[in-house]
Write a protein that holds these residues in place. Structure first.
Motif, short mmCIF file in Angstrom:
data_model
loop_
_atom_site.label_atom_id
_atom_site.label_comp_id
_atom_site.label_asym_id
_atom_site.label_seq_id
_atom_site.Cartn_x
_atom_site.Cartn_y
_atom_site.Cartn_z
N GLN A 292 0.83 -1.21 0.00
CA GLN A 292 0.00 0.00 0.00
C GLN A 292 0.87 1.26 0.00
O GLN A 292 0.57 2.23 -0.71
N ALA A 293 1.97 1.26 0.77
CA ALA A 293 2.85 2.42 0.80
C ALA A 293 3.48 2.65 -0.56
O ALA A 293 3.60 3.79 -1.03
N ILE A 294 3.87 1.58 -1.22
CA ILE A 294 4.46 1.73 -2.56
C ILE A 294 3.41 2.24 -3.55
O ILE A 294 3.70 3.10 -4.40
N ALA A 295 2.20 1.69 -3.48
CA ALA A 295 1.15 2.14 -4.38
C ALA A 295 0.80 3.61 -4.15
O ALA A 295 0.58 4.37 -5.10
N ASP A 296 0.75 4.03 -2.88
CA ASP A 296 0.45 5.43 -2.58
C ASP A 296 1.55 6.35 -3.11
O ASP A 296 1.28 7.41 -3.68
N HIS A 297 2.81 5.94 -2.93
CA HIS A 297 3.90 6.77 -3.44
C HIS A 297 3.91 6.79 -4.96
O HIS A 297 4.23 7.81 -5.58
N LEU A 298 3.53 5.67 -5.56
CA LEU A 298 3.45 5.61 -7.03
C LEU A 298 2.38 6.57 -7.54
O LEU A 298 2.58 7.27 -8.54
N ALA A 299 1.25 6.63 -6.84
CA ALA A 299 0.20 7.55 -7.25
C ALA A 299 0.64 9.00 -7.09
O ALA A 299 0.34 9.86 -7.93
N ALA A 300 1.40 9.28 -6.01
CA ALA A 300 1.90 10.64 -5.81
C ALA A 300 2.89 11.03 -6.91
O ALA A 300 2.90 12.17 -7.39
N ASN A 304 2.81 14.00 -10.67
CA ASN A 304 3.85 14.89 -11.19
C ASN A 304 4.39 14.43 -12.54
O ASN A 304 5.36 14.99 -13.05
N GLY A 305 3.78 13.37 -13.07
CA GLY A 305 4.24 12.85 -14.35
C GLY A 305 5.50 12.02 -14.26
O GLY A 305 6.17 11.80 -15.26
N ASP A 306 5.86 11.56 -13.05
CA ASP A 306 7.08 10.77 -12.87
C ASP A 306 6.75 9.29 -12.89
O ASP A 306 5.71 8.86 -12.40
N GLY A 312 14.93 2.13 -5.45
CA GLY A 312 15.35 3.04 -4.40
C GLY A 312 14.39 4.18 -4.15
O GLY A 312 14.46 4.81 -3.08
N VAL A 313 13.50 4.50 -5.09
CA VAL A 313 12.57 5.61 -4.88
C VAL A 313 11.57 5.31 -3.77
O VAL A 313 10.95 6.23 -3.22
N PHE A 314 11.42 4.01 -3.43
CA PHE A 314 10.46 3.64 -2.38
C PHE A 314 11.14 3.46 -1.03
O PHE A 314 10.48 3.04 -0.08
N ARG A 315 12.42 3.75 -0.94
CA ARG A 315 13.12 3.58 0.33
C ARG A 315 12.55 4.51 1.39
O ARG A 315 12.42 5.71 1.19
N MET A 357 -2.31 2.50 -14.32
CA MET A 357 -1.86 3.89 -14.35
C MET A 357 -0.36 3.97 -14.63
O MET A 357 0.10 4.80 -15.43
N SER A 358 0.42 3.09 -14.00
CA SER A 358 1.85 3.07 -14.24
C SER A 358 2.16 2.73 -15.69
O SER A 358 3.04 3.33 -16.32
N ARG A 359 1.42 1.77 -16.25
CA ARG A 359 1.65 1.38 -17.64
C ARG A 359 1.32 2.53 -18.59
O ARG A 359 2.07 2.81 -19.54
N MET A 360 0.21 3.23 -18.34
CA MET A 360 -0.18 4.32 -19.21
C MET A 360 0.80 5.49 -19.14
O MET A 360 1.11 6.13 -20.16
N LEU A 361 1.31 5.78 -17.94
CA LEU A 361 2.24 6.89 -17.81
C LEU A 361 3.62 6.55 -18.36
O LEU A 361 4.37 7.44 -18.76
N GLN A 362 3.97 5.29 -18.37
CA GLN A 362 5.24 4.91 -18.96
C GLN A 362 5.23 5.11 -20.48
O GLN A 362 6.25 5.47 -21.08
N SER A 363 4.09 4.85 -21.11
CA SER A 363 4.00 5.03 -22.56
C SER A 363 3.84 6.50 -22.94
O SER A 363 4.29 6.92 -24.01
N ASP A 364 3.23 7.29 -22.08
CA ASP A 364 3.03 8.71 -22.39
C ASP A 364 3.02 9.48 -21.07
O ASP A 364 2.05 9.39 -20.30
N ARG A 365 4.09 10.20 -20.79
CA ARG A 365 4.22 10.89 -19.50
C ARG A 365 3.48 12.22 -19.51
O ARG A 365 4.06 13.29 -19.37
#
Length: 404
Positions: A292-300, A304-306, A312-315, A357-365
């Motif tokens: 859940q923490a990783i998913a929340d940080h991924l949504a955040a 920002n389009g990241d 390491g970004v989830f550390r 969401m991660s897949r869509m943003l990877q193809s088009d940021r």
């Protein structure tokens, strides 16, 4: 191969430009002698093992013997000509040219040999089909490349770099030092503490079979080899370091698979996911909290389009989420059967939405484009088009008769 005259010194060859400062007679004799050597395709006036006399040289150079007797000693003194130990006259410039020609031939032969070796190894499958010979030569060039230091010869620079490389390799293979509480007190130590196992022994674990203080020591299995002793002066309250719980490899692999599934990280990050996930599990953080923490940080990050590319970004994110949950007195139910059915469905839908969401943003940021396209995409996947948070997805699946 060119035989070097004993008196030849490559570093002290007189530049040809200085010939302009010599008298006209000496310049003429020098060119005559040089032309005679070039026509003979040699650099030394020698017939087999016999050096030619000044009269023979005069006939080859189309000069008189008395002119040579007058000019050659001065040309030898100024370095434009030379004589070896046998008295044979030679041209230092032509000897140097012959040596450089041989060096170029040697380098060309080595290059062709490397190319042939590369083709052979490439056909054997050691190198990809689109690689070139640099795949074979680059590692060695990178290890011994660079300019020599000031005042350092090429041989000294090569030896220094080889020693540094060997030291670096040895450091990578060296086992770390570790402190082990143990080791009996010497019998003749009257002023030391007489309690058993009161010494601190520093070992380097050079050999797995080496005995230290009466029991085997291996840094890779230190926890297994340190025996428990009822007389030990260290208690659980005085031990330092975080308290870790045993975690099975299966649990670590399952958590790593969930992390990779949610984050859509590259495959080369799977090892880092296992390492960091195992660390979080041993610290007592539930797997659901970690995901859940990783998913929340991924949504955040997505706002920002990241898009994450490294684990390491989830550390630190699971630790913070677990600390917040404990500070708030929340009870985390780690087993699926301890949660209501609608909570399980909401969590599954949330994880599916974050993956898409991660897949869509990877193809088009473009986050704005994502927010506009997400409602239609959510309906195609059978997901509610709600806010991208776990609570929002749980509320979407919450029955109306269940209070929030």
């Amino acid at each position: 191969m060119t035989s070097l005259p004993a008196s030849f010194d490559r570093s002290s060859i007189t530049p040809m430009a200085f010939l302009r400062a010599m008298p006209a007679e000496q310049r003429g004799v020098f060119h005559s002698v040089l032309d005679a050597l070039k026509s003979a395709r040699d650099a030394v006036f020698r017939a087999g093992a016999q050096p030619l006399s000044d009269g023979q040289i005069a006939m080859l150079a189309c000069e008189t013997e008395d002119v040579l007797a007058r000019t050659v000693p001065e040309l030898v003194r100024t370095g434009f000509l030379g004589r070896d130990d046998d008295g044979a006259l030679y041209s230092p410039h032509l000897v140097d040219r012959a040596l450089r020609r041989e060096e170029r031939a040697r380098i060309r032969a080595e290059r062709e040999a490397r190319a042939a070796e590369f083709v052979t190894r490439q056909e054997a499958g050691e190198f990809p089909s689109d690689a070139d010979v640099r795949a074979l030569t680059a590692p060695a060039n990178g290890r011994f490349g660079g300019r020599p230091r000031k005042g350092e010869t090429a041989e000294q620079a090569h030896a220094r770099r080889a020693a540094a490389f060997e030291e670096k390799r040895r450091q990578h293979e060296m086992r770390l030092l570790s402190k082990i509480d143990g080791g009996p007190v010497p019998e003749n130590a009257e002023t030391k503490n007489q309690k058993p196992f009161s010494e601190t022994v520093l070992v380097s674990g050079v050999s797995v079979s080496e005995k230290v203080s009466g029991f085997p020591v291996d840094l890779e299995s230190e926890e297994k080899n340190i025996p428990s002793n009822s007389d030990s002066t260290k208690t659980p309250e005085t031990e330092t370091g975080p308290v870790t719980a045993p975690v099975s490899p299966e649990a670590v692999s399952q958590l790593a698979a969930r992390i990779m599934n949610v984050s859509k990280l590259p495959e080369n990050q799977l090892g880092f996911a296992k390492s960091m996930g195992g660390k979080w599990l041993r610290e007592g953080i539930p797997a659901d909290v970690i995901v859940q923490a990783i998913a929340d940080h991924l949504a955040a990050m997505a706002k920002n389009g990241d898009v994450p590319q490294k684990m390491g970004v989830f550390r630190g994110k699971p630790e913070d989420a677990w600390a917040d949950a404990r500070a708030a007195g929340a009870v985390i139910d780690t087993a699926r059967h301890d949660r209501a059915e609608w909570e399980i469905e909401g969590d599954a839908a949330y994880e599916k939405a974050t993956r898409e969401m991660s897949r869509m943003l990877q193809s088009d940021r473009d986050y704005g484009k994502f927010t506009r396209a997400w409602p239609d995409r959510a309906r195609e996947l059978g997901l509610p088009a709600c806010e991208m948070t776990r609570d929002a997805y749980r509320n979407a699946y919450r029955p109306r008769d269940v209070a929030a």
